[in-house]
Write a protein that holds these residues in place. Structure first.
Motif, mmCIF file in Angstrom:
data_model
loop_
_atom_site.group_PDB
_atom_site.id
_atom_site.type_symbol
_atom_site.label_atom_id
_atom_site.label_comp_id
_atom_site.label_asym_id
_atom_site.label_seq_id
_atom_site.Cartn_x
_atom_site.Cartn_y
_atom_site.Cartn_z
ATOM 1 N N LEU A 71 0.824 -1.204 0.000
ATOM 2 C CA LEU A 71 0.000 0.000 0.000
ATOM 3 C C LEU A 71 0.859 1.254 0.000
ATOM 4 C CD1 LEU A 71 -3.029 -0.687 2.314
ATOM 5 C CD2 LEU A 71 -3.015 -0.171 -0.126
ATOM 6 N N CYS A 72 1.935 1.235 0.800
ATOM 7 C CA CYS A 72 2.770 2.419 0.891
ATOM 8 C C CYS A 72 3.530 2.653 -0.410
ATOM 9 C CB CYS A 72 3.724 2.292 2.081
ATOM 10 S SG CYS A 72 2.838 2.398 3.640
ATOM 11 N N THR A 73 3.970 1.568 -1.045
ATOM 12 C CA THR A 73 4.637 1.705 -2.345
ATOM 13 C C THR A 73 3.662 2.302 -3.364
ATOM 14 O OG1 THR A 73 5.808 -0.315 -1.776
ATOM 15 C CG2 THR A 73 6.042 0.463 -4.029
ATOM 16 N N GLU A 74 2.451 1.753 -3.366
ATOM 17 C CA GLU A 74 1.418 2.184 -4.305
ATOM 18 C C GLU A 74 1.091 3.672 -4.142
ATOM 19 O OE1 GLU A 74 -3.027 0.793 -4.357
ATOM 20 O OE2 GLU A 74 -1.671 -0.929 -4.478
ATOM 21 N N LYS A 75 0.959 4.125 -2.898
ATOM 22 C CA LYS A 75 0.557 5.499 -2.651
ATOM 23 C C LYS A 75 1.749 6.423 -2.440
ATOM 24 C CE LYS A 75 -3.606 3.836 -0.301
ATOM 25 N NZ LYS A 75 -4.761 4.064 -1.163
ATOM 26 N N GLY A 76 2.964 5.864 -2.524
ATOM 27 C CA GLY A 76 4.149 6.697 -2.332
ATOM 28 C C GLY A 76 4.338 7.183 -0.913
ATOM 29 N N THR A 77 3.845 6.414 0.043
ATOM 30 C CA THR A 77 3.978 6.801 1.440
ATOM 31 C C THR A 77 5.320 6.324 1.993
ATOM 32 O OG1 THR A 77 1.622 6.317 1.596
ATOM 33 C CG2 THR A 77 2.799 6.736 3.669
ATOM 34 N N ALA A 78 6.006 7.197 2.694
ATOM 35 C CA ALA A 78 7.237 6.789 3.359
ATOM 36 C C ALA A 78 6.884 6.109 4.675
ATOM 37 C CB ALA A 78 8.122 8.002 3.622
ATOM 38 N N VAL A 79 7.741 5.172 5.083
ATOM 39 C CA VAL A 79 7.435 4.403 6.297
ATOM 40 C C VAL A 79 8.627 4.413 7.244
ATOM 41 C CG1 VAL A 79 6.766 2.148 7.219
ATOM 42 C CG2 VAL A 79 5.953 2.863 4.964
ATOM 43 N N ILE A 80 8.358 4.662 8.524
ATOM 44 C CA ILE A 80 9.350 4.380 9.557
ATOM 45 C C ILE A 80 8.894 3.120 10.251
ATOM 46 C CG2 ILE A 80 10.446 5.154 11.683
ATOM 47 C CD1 ILE A 80 9.977 8.008 10.809
ATOM 48 N N LEU A 81 9.656 2.043 10.077
ATOM 49 C CA LEU A 81 9.249 0.754 10.599
ATOM 50 C C LEU A 81 10.064 0.450 11.850
ATOM 51 C CD1 LEU A 81 7.554 -1.796 10.122
ATOM 52 C CD2 LEU A 81 9.382 -2.646 8.664
ATOM 53 N N VAL A 82 9.402 0.560 12.998
ATOM 54 C CA VAL A 82 10.082 0.289 14.261
ATOM 55 C C VAL A 82 9.910 -1.184 14.591
ATOM 56 C CG1 VAL A 82 10.093 0.790 16.732
ATOM 57 C CG2 VAL A 82 9.623 2.612 15.090
ATOM 58 N N THR A 83 10.996 -1.902 14.794
ATOM 59 C CA THR A 83 10.875 -3.327 15.096
ATOM 60 C C THR A 83 12.172 -3.848 15.696
ATOM 61 O OG1 THR A 83 10.433 -5.501 14.166
ATOM 62 C CG2 THR A 83 11.618 -3.979 12.780
ATOM 63 N N HIS A 84 12.076 -5.025 16.329
ATOM 64 C CA HIS A 84 13.323 -5.664 16.717
ATOM 65 C C HIS A 84 13.538 -6.914 15.882
ATOM 66 C CE1 HIS A 84 10.256 -7.264 19.608
ATOM 67 N NE2 HIS A 84 10.657 -8.343 18.990
ATOM 68 N N ASP A 85 12.701 -7.062 14.866
ATOM 69 C CA ASP A 85 12.741 -8.252 14.027
ATOM 70 C C ASP A 85 13.564 -7.972 12.766
ATOM 71 O OD1 ASP A 85 12.253 -10.387 12.378
ATOM 72 O OD2 ASP A 85 10.137 -10.558 12.927
ATOM 73 N N MET A 86 14.814 -8.455 12.743
ATOM 74 C CA MET A 86 15.685 -8.160 11.601
ATOM 75 C C MET A 86 15.129 -8.775 10.318
ATOM 76 S SD MET A 86 18.055 -6.159 12.436
ATOM 77 C CE MET A 86 19.018 -6.222 10.939
ATOM 78 N N GLY A 87 14.391 -9.895 10.445
ATOM 79 C CA GLY A 87 13.813 -10.523 9.268
ATOM 80 C C GLY A 87 12.848 -9.586 8.567
ATOM 81 N N VAL A 88 12.013 -8.910 9.363
ATOM 82 C CA VAL A 88 11.053 -7.963 8.804
ATOM 83 C C VAL A 88 11.795 -6.821 8.116
ATOM 84 C CG1 VAL A 88 9.331 -6.232 9.431
ATOM 85 C CG2 VAL A 88 9.217 -8.519 10.413
ATOM 86 N N ILE A 89 12.867 -6.342 8.764
ATOM 87 C CA ILE A 89 13.644 -5.249 8.194
ATOM 88 C C ILE A 89 14.263 -5.673 6.858
ATOM 89 C CG2 ILE A 89 15.757 -3.889 8.502
ATOM 90 C CD1 ILE A 89 13.709 -2.847 10.318
ATOM 91 N N ALA A 90 14.869 -6.849 6.856
ATOM 92 C CA ALA A 90 15.549 -7.322 5.649
ATOM 93 C C ALA A 90 14.581 -7.401 4.476
ATOM 94 C CB ALA A 90 16.176 -8.692 5.915
ATOM 95 N N GLU A 91 13.348 -7.797 4.762
ATOM 96 C CA GLU A 91 12.361 -7.971 3.719
ATOM 97 C C GLU A 91 11.782 -6.661 3.226
ATOM 98 O OE1 GLU A 91 8.703 -10.488 4.370
ATOM 99 O OE2 GLU A 91 10.313 -11.613 5.357
ATOM 100 N N THR A 92 11.666 -5.690 4.151
ATOM 101 C CA THR A 92 10.825 -4.541 3.877
ATOM 102 C C THR A 92 11.581 -3.241 3.669
ATOM 103 O OG1 THR A 92 9.425 -5.584 5.534
ATOM 104 C CG2 THR A 92 8.695 -3.483 4.670
ATOM 105 N N ALA A 93 12.622 -3.012 4.479
ATOM 106 C CA ALA A 93 13.206 -1.678 4.540
ATOM 107 C C ALA A 93 14.150 -1.394 3.382
ATOM 108 C CB ALA A 93 13.932 -1.502 5.870
ATOM 109 N N ASP A 94 14.261 -0.106 3.032
ATOM 110 C CA ASP A 94 15.293 0.335 2.088
ATOM 111 C C ASP A 94 16.565 0.653 2.843
ATOM 112 O OD1 ASP A 94 13.450 0.276 -0.090
ATOM 113 O OD2 ASP A 94 12.583 2.133 0.715
ATOM 114 N N ARG A 95 16.375 1.363 3.974
ATOM 115 C CA ARG A 95 17.529 1.674 4.808
ATOM 116 C C ARG A 95 17.214 1.268 6.231
ATOM 117 N NH1 ARG A 95 19.787 6.927 5.335
ATOM 118 N NH2 ARG A 95 17.649 7.709 5.390
ATOM 119 N N VAL A 96 18.235 1.128 7.033
ATOM 120 C CA VAL A 96 18.007 0.716 8.399
ATOM 121 C C VAL A 96 18.893 1.529 9.340
ATOM 122 C CG1 VAL A 96 19.642 -1.197 8.174
ATOM 123 C CG2 VAL A 96 17.973 -1.248 10.017
#
Lengths: 327, 326
Positions: free
Chosen positions: B201-226
């Motif tokens: 959804l965020c890619t589609e609408k061009g929304t930037a995301v700050i993804l707070v997590t302690h799950d590196m797997g989620v980060i690896a899959e989703t984030a551009d930068r960390v």
């Protein structure tokens, strides 16, 4: 929903019968009604004739059964003291008590919720500190003392408000109301505050603690994060959730208003059923006392039923489970 | 960083206590480009959630921003008055919380909560808001959206509720969404779905995301930068591939070493000795120095500043170019 209602009405009948039984048996020990009625110089034959006339020579169970059988037909017997039907006496006095309890309930609810919400939202303001301190007084002072204090201040010193009675009343059908005359309304103010103050402070403290609890929840944080206005967050989202537990307590407390009216009515010489009850106790007027207690029990039962129904209106989770248990 | 949508500069979040101020976030800086996904990782208590809360202006007292700035689209938002900041929340910055079971008000239908949010921020009437609510529920993958609109939150499962929460966060098409541990409270089987809904959804609408997590797997899959946080500070920030494959900061290396690798065989997981310092006892110099095996005297005296090593920025005196990592 219908099954629920029927179940509750059935429970209510049992509650009423139990109250009737307990009060009826208790009052047998209050004293001998005949000696207060016939006087010192009556002969034993006079007394026996009187006892037979009132049915007091019958065994307890028979007396109780007669009382219930008549009560179901709306007849509560003749007052020993006044010699008139109890029902008529109560009907005359009930409007006074109901109007007083109604005003006290509105007073307690409106100010209780208002101050509760205010003190929860403005935790650090000076007004909050004042209200919280004063509310402690309201909780800890006995009702009669508050009543006497108010009379002293507003009636004796300031001479603003009457110190006793209902003032002028207007009769509409079988109902006498003090709402329509100036002196009637003025007379209501002090008793209303006296009767409602304790409940008000209780409701206020309850609403405050519940509201503080709700304001810490995630859905309130999320509501803020969605940019909703403070008003929508506080009154739309927080207050509604606050009221669910508050409704229960308020139901019980408002029923207690009618019961506690005895003290207030005595202090203010208020011509209501509580005042009538006190006079009846003094003369061991058993039918009168038993009928009064039944009346109070009836109020509690009605209020509790209303509270249960109010839950359904407020909390959608209950509606679902009610459907589930039915189906 | 002239093209940054959101810029956080030297952010300091403090809690006033009787024994002085506790610094929970200490000099955090990062920038977010439009449409970018930035992961904020770290242990519990590293200050990542507080950073998110500070950006959207929802720090709970006694927490407050003590220094630094938050700029959104060139305008400072950390100094905005209450009412103006309220209009930023939901409209320009959305937020998704951790626990979908408690994020929704139990007494209102999903539709009521959606239309309320939509009508707060957009000039539409009730019918248009309702239509938009149905579209949003469709977007987040809730089947039979028009029927489900009148359901209460307790009638949805946890995963479905988190979809509703995402729909609510995106209701006014914000430029930035802060997702605070959006999958932590969910079943593992649902986590991936929720992440992909959010990401798509965020890619589609061009929304930037700050993804707070302690799950590196989620980060690896989703984030551009960390950005890796430790004791309220960012220790390393860079493109996700570089940080994961070639971590430079000793803490990041330890963090990566502690993730089980399915292909890695029976090798023992690396542990970082010790625990993160408490807020009232943060060491002088580099906050990580007592636990760091590479620490030198300088680390115990002087606080490291950000240095560019390869593609990432690192706050470390010792870390060298990527070759030094094993």
């Amino acid at each position: 929903m219908l099954a629920f209602l029927i179940r509750r009405v059935f429970q209510a009948v049992i509650v009423m019968l139990t109250v009737a039984f307990i009060s009826f048996s208790l009052f047998r020990f209050v004293g001998d009604p005949i000696s207060t009625m016939v006087g010192q110089d009556a002969t034993i034959a006079d007394r026996q004739a009187m006892a037979r006339e009132l049915g007091l020579d019958q065994p307890f169970i028979v007396q109780f059964w007669r009382f219930i059988a008549k009560a179901v037909q709306g007849e509560f017997g003749i007052s020993y003291r006044v010699g008139r039907p109890v029902m008529d006496l109560i009907q005359e006095r009930l409007p006074a008590t109901l109007e007083l309890a109604f005003c006290a309930a509105i007073f307690a609810l409106v100010f209780g919720i208002f101050f509760g919400v205010y003190t929860a939202l403005r935790r650090d303001s000076w007004l909050t500190k004042v209200v919280m301190t004063v509310s402690l007084i309201g909780v800890s002072l006995p009702t009669f003392l508050i009543g006497i204090g108010l009379i002293y201040l507003f009636s004796v010193e300031l001479k603003w408000l009457p110190s006793f009675g209902r003032g002028e009343t207007v009769k509409i059908g079988g109902w006498t109301t003090g709402f329509l005359t100036e002196s009637g309304l003025k007379s209501l103010i002090l008793p209303t505050i006296t009767l409602g103050l304790f409940q008000m402070t209780l409701i206020m403290r309850l609403v405050r603690s519940e509201m503080l609890e709700v304001l810490r929840t995630d859905y309130i944080k999320f509501a803020r994060a969605r940019g909703l206005s403070d008003r929508a967050v506080h009154f739309g989202h927080a207050l509604k959730n606050t009221l669910i537990p508050v409704i229960t307590i308020m139901g019980i407390k408002l029923g207690a208003l009618v019961a506690f009216a005895i003290i207030t009515e005595t202090v203010f010489q208020w011509p209501g059923v509580g005042f009538l009850f006190i006079s009846s106790v003094q003369s061991v007027d058993v039918p009168m006392m038993a009928s009064y207690l039944l009346l109070v029990a009836l109020f509690f039962v009605i209020v509790n039923l209303t509270v249960d129904l109010a839950y359904f209106a407020v909390d959608p989770r209950l509606r679902i489970s009610a459907v589930a248990t039915r189906g | 960083m002239g093209d940054a949508l959101l810029e956080v500069k030297d952010l300091v979040v403090e809690f006033k206590t009787r024994r002085g101020a506790l610094r929970a976030v200490d000099g955090v800086s990062f920038a977010l480009k439009p449409g970018e996904v930035l992961g904020l990782v770290g242990e519990s208590g590293a200050g990542k959630s507080l950073t998110g809360a500070a950006v959207i202006g929802l720090l709970e007292p006694p927490g407050h921003i003590a220094a630094g700035s938050v700029t959104l689209g060139g305008e400072r938002i950390d100094t905005l008055p209450r009412e103006a900041m309220r209009k930023v929340r939901g409209k320009r910055i959305g937020m998704v919380f951790q626990d979908p079971l408690t994020s929704l008000n139990p007494l209102y239908t999903v539709g009521e909560q959606l239309t309320e949010t939509i009508r707060t921020h957009l000039p539409v009437n009730q019918a248009e808001a309702r239509q938009r609510a149905i579209d949003l529920l469709n977007d987040v993958g809730i089947p039979a959206a028009s029927r489900r609109l009148d359901s209460y939150p307790h009638e949805f499962s946890g995963g479905m509720r988190q979809r509703v929460v995402i729909a609510l966060a995106l209701a006014a098409e914000p430029e930035v969404v802060i997702a605070d541990e959006p999958t932590t409270a969910l079943d593992v089987s649902v986590q991936a779905q929720i992440i992909s809904v959010l990401k798509n959804l965020c890619t589609e609408k061009g929304t930037a995301v700050i993804l707070v997590t302690h799950d590196m797997g989620v980060i690896a899959e989703t984030a551009d930068r960390v950005a890796v946080m430790y004791a309220g500070r960012i220790v390393e920030i860079g493109p996700v591939r570089d940080v994961i494959k070639q971590p430079v900061h000793p803490y990041t290396m330890g963090l990566m070493g502690s993730i089980p690798d399915p292909q890695g065989g029976a090798e023992r997981l690396v542990q970082i000795p010790g625990a993160m310092p408490r807020l009232n006892a943060i060491p002088v110099g580099c906050a990580f120095n007592p636990r760091c095996q590479m620490a030198i005297d300088r680390c115990r005296v002087e606080r490291p500043t950000m240095r560019r090593i390869g593609a990432t920025d690192v706050a470390c005196h010792v870390a060298g170019p990527a070759e030094t990592t094993p």
